[in-house]
Design a protein around this motif. Structure first.
Motif, PDB file in Angstrom:
ATOM      1  N   ASP A  62      -5.296  39.598  24.540  1.00  0.00           N
ATOM      2  CA  ASP A  62      -5.078  40.646  25.542  1.00  0.00           C
ATOM      3  C   ASP A  62      -6.361  41.411  25.885  1.00  0.00           C
ATOM      4  N   ALA A  63      -7.394  41.225  25.094  1.00  0.00           N
ATOM      5  CA  ALA A  63      -8.643  41.987  25.301  1.00  0.00           C
ATOM      6  C   ALA A  63      -9.276  41.617  26.636  1.00  0.00           C
ATOM      7  N   LYS A  64      -9.807  42.626  27.301  1.00  0.00           N
ATOM      8  CA  LYS A  64     -10.504  42.398  28.564  1.00  0.00           C
ATOM      9  C   LYS A  64     -11.857  41.757  28.269  1.00  0.00           C
ATOM     10  N   LEU A  65     -12.269  40.863  29.142  1.00  0.00           N
ATOM     11  CA  LEU A  65     -13.536  40.150  28.968  1.00  0.00           C
ATOM     12  C   LEU A  65     -14.711  41.127  28.860  1.00  0.00           C
ATOM     13  N   LYS A  66     -14.713  42.168  29.686  1.00  0.00           N
ATOM     14  CA  LYS A  66     -15.820  43.134  29.652  1.00  0.00           C
ATOM     15  C   LYS A  66     -15.894  43.854  28.308  1.00  0.00           C
ATOM     16  N   HIS A  67     -14.759  44.031  27.638  1.00  0.00           N
ATOM     17  CA  HIS A  67     -14.756  44.656  26.313  1.00  0.00           C
ATOM     18  C   HIS A  67     -15.327  43.699  25.269  1.00  0.00           C
ATOM     19  N   ILE A  68     -14.989  42.447  25.384  1.00  0.00           N
ATOM     20  CA  ILE A  68     -15.511  41.439  24.455  1.00  0.00           C
ATOM     21  C   ILE A  68     -17.021  41.300  24.623  1.00  0.00           C
ATOM     22  N   ILE A  69     -17.493  41.275  25.871  1.00  0.00           N
ATOM     23  CA  ILE A  69     -18.928  41.141  26.150  1.00  0.00           C
ATOM     24  C   ILE A  69     -19.710  42.366  25.661  1.00  0.00           C
ATOM     25  N   SER A  70     -19.106  43.541  25.767  1.00  0.00           N
ATOM     26  CA  SER A  70     -19.817  44.769  25.373  1.00  0.00           C
ATOM     27  C   SER A  70     -19.807  45.017  23.863  1.00  0.00           C
ATOM     28  N   ALA A  71     -18.919  44.360  23.128  1.00  0.00           N
ATOM     29  CA  ALA A  71     -18.786  44.603  21.691  1.00  0.00           C
ATOM     30  C   ALA A  71     -20.096  44.431  20.907  1.00  0.00           C
ATOM     31  N   PRO A  72     -20.875  43.372  21.153  1.00  0.00           N
ATOM     32  CA  PRO A  72     -22.136  43.254  20.398  1.00  0.00           C
ATOM     33  C   PRO A  72     -23.099  44.413  20.639  1.00  0.00           C
ATOM     34  N   PHE A  73     -23.073  44.993  21.824  1.00  0.00           N
ATOM     35  CA  PHE A  73     -23.962  46.128  22.115  1.00  0.00           C
ATOM     36  C   PHE A  73     -23.528  47.379  21.349  1.00  0.00           C
ATOM     37  N   ILE A  74     -22.220  47.506  21.186  1.00  0.00           N
ATOM     38  CA  ILE A  74     -21.703  48.628  20.400  1.00  0.00           C
ATOM     39  C   ILE A  74     -22.094  48.433  18.929  1.00  0.00           C
ATOM     40  N   TRP A  75     -21.862  47.234  18.417  1.00  0.00           N
ATOM     41  CA  TRP A  75     -22.070  46.976  16.996  1.00  0.00           C
ATOM     42  C   TRP A  75     -23.543  46.877  16.602  1.00  0.00           C
ATOM     43  N   MET A  76     -24.430  46.552  17.541  1.00  0.00           N
ATOM     44  CA  MET A  76     -25.847  46.472  17.161  1.00  0.00           C
ATOM     45  C   MET A  76     -26.429  47.854  16.875  1.00  0.00           C
ATOM     46  N   CYS A  77     -25.728  48.889  17.298  1.00  0.00           N
ATOM     47  CA  CYS A  77     -26.171  50.262  16.999  1.00  0.00           C
ATOM     48  C   CYS A  77     -26.055  50.593  15.518  1.00  0.00           C
ATOM     49  N   ILE A  78     -25.304  49.802  14.776  1.00  0.00           N
ATOM     50  CA  ILE A  78     -25.091  50.090  13.355  1.00  0.00           C
ATOM     51  C   ILE A  78     -26.404  50.117  12.572  1.00  0.00           C
ATOM     52  N   PHE A  79     -27.372  49.297  12.954  1.00  0.00           N
ATOM     53  CA  PHE A  79     -28.634  49.235  12.202  1.00  0.00           C
ATOM     54  C   PHE A  79     -29.444  50.527  12.323  1.00  0.00           C
ATOM     55  N   PRO A  80     -29.703  51.049  13.535  1.00  0.00           N
ATOM     56  CA  PRO A  80     -30.407  52.332  13.586  1.00  0.00           C
ATOM     57  C   PRO A  80     -29.586  53.488  13.016  1.00  0.00           C
ATOM     58  N   VAL A  81     -28.265  53.397  13.116  1.00  0.00           N
ATOM     59  CA  VAL A  81     -27.408  54.452  12.579  1.00  0.00           C
ATOM     60  C   VAL A  81     -27.529  54.502  11.051  1.00  0.00           C
ATOM     61  N   ILE A  82     -27.486  53.352  10.411  1.00  0.00           N
ATOM     62  CA  ILE A  82     -27.632  53.312   8.943  1.00  0.00           C
ATOM     63  C   ILE A  82     -29.020  53.801   8.541  1.00  0.00           C
ATOM     64  N   LEU A  83     -30.034  53.385   9.284  1.00  0.00           N
ATOM     65  CA  LEU A  83     -31.397  53.854   8.998  1.00  0.00           C
ATOM     66  C   LEU A  83     -31.478  55.376   9.144  1.00  0.00           C
ATOM     67  N   MET A  84     -30.841  55.921  10.183  1.00  0.00           N
ATOM     68  CA  MET A  84     -30.830  57.360  10.386  1.00  0.00           C
ATOM     69  C   MET A  84     -30.106  58.055   9.234  1.00  0.00           C
ATOM     70  N   ASP A  85     -29.005  57.491   8.796  1.00  0.00           N
ATOM     71  CA  ASP A  85     -28.227  58.046   7.689  1.00  0.00           C
ATOM     72  C   ASP A  85     -29.084  58.111   6.422  1.00  0.00           C
ATOM     73  N   VAL A  86     -29.726  57.007   6.087  1.00  0.00           N
ATOM     74  CA  VAL A  86     -30.567  56.953   4.885  1.00  0.00           C
ATOM     75  C   VAL A  86     -31.726  57.944   5.003  1.00  0.00           C
ATOM     76  N   THR A  87     -32.367  57.962   6.159  1.00  0.00           N
ATOM     77  CA  THR A  87     -33.525  58.833   6.376  1.00  0.00           C
ATOM     78  C   THR A  87     -33.154  60.303   6.265  1.00  0.00           C
TER      79      THR A  87
END
Length: 194
Positions: A62-87
């Motif tokens: 049922d997921a919209k294609l645009k949501h599936i395509i955008s998911a990697p962009f949302i999830w790639m933010c996890i790396f700078p977020v974790i770095l920010m958390d640690v810092t």
């Protein structure tokens, strides 16, 4: 004597606390309780919630294609977020004791509790955990930054700002050189409200 600005900021604080209290009343309405940071629902509520869970296959198809395509962009933010958390956590651990600033409790901002909602499927629970982490982290960062600003530069801005952090009301007025100089040390260590 309290200025109108200080009065309004105090009033906002009271309203924020009232809002949190009102939100907590949901526990009664939706039949759950929180014990030792874990959420417990009544058995009949759990059964009812499971009826609303969307199966993984149906959720994906049922997921919209645009949501599936955008998911990697949302999830790639996890790396700078974790770095920010640690810092920022390392910064607080080292610097706050040196400055005499009370540490911010991470667990007050980063809250994981949506995994107890049986009407969410696995993907929804993972997405909710991600949002809880990132948004909680930003609140944690803002509080650390606010306490740092209170220590190093507790002066209100001349220009209008969109969002005030929790320490802003302690700051001296923009342009008030006399108060800034005479009360700087007092303001730097005024954390009695925490």
């Amino acid at each position: 004597m309290q200025t109108k600005l200080e009065f309004l900021l105090d009033k906002i604080k009271v309203l924020e606390n009232e809002l949190v209290d009102e939100l907590q009343k949901q526990q009664e309405e939706f039949a759950y309780e929180v014990t030792k940071r874990r959420v417990y629902f009544e058995e009949n509520v759990i059964i009812r919630h499971k009826e609303y869970a969307k199966h993984l296959f149906k959720y994906i198809t049922d997921a919209k294609l645009k949501h599936i395509i955008s998911a990697p962009f949302i999830w790639m933010c996890i790396f700078p977020v974790i770095l920010m958390d640690v810092t920022i956590s390392l910064y607080q651990a080292v610097c706050f004791p040196i400055y005499g600033i009370p540490k911010v409790k991470r667990q007050d901002y980063i809250v994981f509790d949506r995994q107890y909602l049986n009407y969410l499927n696995l993907i929804e629970k993972i997405n909710c955990a991600y949002c809880s982490y990132v948004n909680g982290l930003f609140g944690y960062l803002q509080e650390i930054a606010g306490r740092t600003e209170q220590f190093w530069c507790p002066i209100k801005h001349a220009k209008r700002i969109k969002n005030l952090h929790s320490r802003y009301q302690k700051f001296t007025d923009y342009g008030d050189a006399e108060t800034y100089r005479s009360k700087l040390e007092l303001t730097r260590h005024d954390f009695n409200d925490l």
